[in-house]
Design an enzyme around this catalytic site. Structure first.
Site, mmCIF file in Angstrom:
data_model
loop_
_atom_site.group_PDB
_atom_site.id
_atom_site.type_symbol
_atom_site.label_atom_id
_atom_site.label_comp_id
_atom_site.label_asym_id
_atom_site.label_seq_id
_atom_site.Cartn_x
_atom_site.Cartn_y
_atom_site.Cartn_z
ATOM 1 C CD1 TRP A 100 39.936 -14.186 -39.930
ATOM 2 C CD2 TRP A 100 39.034 -14.303 -38.034
ATOM 3 N NE1 TRP A 100 38.797 -14.499 -40.177
ATOM 4 C CE2 TRP A 100 37.631 -14.843 -39.108
ATOM 5 C CE3 TRP A 100 38.529 -14.090 -36.939
ATOM 6 C CZ2 TRP A 100 37.100 -15.070 -38.585
ATOM 7 C CZ3 TRP A 100 37.402 -14.713 -36.795
ATOM 8 C CH2 TRP A 100 36.466 -15.572 -37.068
ATOM 9 C CG ASP A 167 44.592 -17.436 -37.098
ATOM 10 O OD1 ASP A 167 44.857 -18.168 -37.742
ATOM 11 O OD2 ASP A 167 44.155 -16.168 -36.360
ATOM 12 C CE LYS A 191 38.055 -20.425 -42.521
ATOM 13 N NZ LYS A 191 38.363 -19.174 -41.138
#
Ligand SMILES: *Cc1c(COP(=O)(O)O)cnc(C)c1O
Length: 354
Positions: A100, A167, A191
């Site tokens: 990511w 992030d 999430k």
């Protein structure tokens, strides 16, 4: 009973699902579905206000912080951040600790120079890079606090003089930390916060004022703040599910309460993996993630058999990411300790037979 170990979208608290289902038929006694009400009605405005104020309360945010609920998921933040803050002649620093983070750096390079200050790609991202230098003129340093795919988590944050952007998609609200030291935090909701379709962004007003170029309104954090995350129609239902999850989190003792529970869950799973020779966790011990536990089984036949057993016992989402293989078990906030116990009992039972 299905045990949902999915990495995202992932498990939500049962109470949240119950209440969200009721609101689909009748939202707060209005006789209308949450899916049918206007976003500029007092009923929805109060949902947005409460979601923002609960976020501030749970994360103990200072007065300079703004909370936004935006479209486009975390992946939009990969380019929205550099679009706002990285000048074409400027430099932004990126820590490359997983796929990511590496995607985020790649998007940033569309706008200016994205300098990867450290990477753990040399060992398949099985550890968190440490001890790196950040250019003093960098517009910001971007980090990923939890690497969802590889199963590593940052337990120490770099002490840097440039703004810190994080992030936190897969570990936000899961552990106590000083959220105020970050200039900008973003997290896709699916999430730990709620339903897919919305991304939470927490940013300093002073950082937001550093935008470096003219921007389309939807890409401009300043415009979103001015309009209270209602520049256009927000993802109404997804924001509502966030609100319900935030209320649930508060009822669990807030972040501190859930952190204790998350530690119990991950300790039980890692202790079990460490005790059983058939299972082998893949990441450096000091960088293990409490949210996504990644491990392999060296005997491919046993691995197949264990996967089939999980399937039979209705444990879903335990298969590793296609880029890593093996197994990945996600233990987000909503995962009950009892479900982890059932999984570890199954592992012990399986190991006993092999
Ligand atoms: C899931 C995830 C993303 C991608 O989120 P989307 O909302 O699908 O764009 C980005 N970063 C991390 C750390 C993630 O876990």
């Amino acid at each position: 009973m299905v045990y949902n170990f999915n990495a995202g979208p992932s498990i939500l608290p049962k109470e949240v699902l119950d209440e969200a289902s009721r609101a689909i038929l009748d939202f707060n006694g209005t006789g209308l579905s949450i899916l049918e009400i206007g976003h500029r009605t007092p009923a929805f405005e109060s949902v947005m206000h409460e979601a923002i104020s609960l976020t501030k309360e749970l994360m103990q945010l200072g007065p300079d912080k703004e909370v936004m609920f935006l479209h486009g998921g975390a992946t939009t933040q990969f380019f929205q951040v550099p679009m706002n803050f990285l000048d074409v002649h400027g430099v932004a620093a990126y820590l490359d600790g997983g796929i990511w983070g590496s995607k985020a750096a790649k998007e940033a390079s569309l706008y200016g120079h994205a300098e990867v200050v450290a990477s753990s790609s040399d060992r398949q991202y099985t550890y968190i890079p440490k001890g790196f230098k950040v250019p003093s003129d960098a517009s910001y340093l971007h980090i990923t606090t939890n690497n969802t795919v590889e199963g590593t988590q940052m337990w120490h944050f770099p002490d840097v003089d440039v703004p810190l952007v994080a992030d936190m998609s897969s570990d936000i609200l899961s552990r106590e930390m000083d959220f105020n030291r970050f200039s900008l935090i973003y997290a896709g909701a699916q999430k730990n916060i709620g339903a897919a379709g919305v991304c939470m962004v927490v940013a300093d007003k002073s950082f937001i004022s550093r935008r470096v170029r003219k921007l389309p309104a939807m890409m401009d954090y300043g415009k979103h703040i001015e309009n209270g995350s209602m520049l256009n129609t927000p993802p109404v239902f997804a924001v509502y599910v966030c609100l319900l999850t935030l209320r649930w989190l508060k009822s669990k003792g807030g972040i501190k309460g859930i952190e204790d529970e998350n530690l119990r869950k991950s300790s039980l799973l890692y202790d079990t993996l460490d005790a059983l020779p058939q299972f082998r966790p893949t990441v450096a011990k000091e960088d293990r993630s409490q949210m996504n536990v990644v491990f392999v089984m060296d005997d491919p036949e046993a691995a197949e058999e264990f996967l089939a057993l999980c399937d039979k016992e209705r444990m879903v989402g335990v298969k590793g990411h296609r880029s890593v293989g093996g197994f990945r078990v996600s233990l987000y906030n909503a995962m009950p300790f009892e479900s982890v116990k059932v999984l570890t009992d199954l592992m012990r039972h399986f190991a006993g037979k092999h």
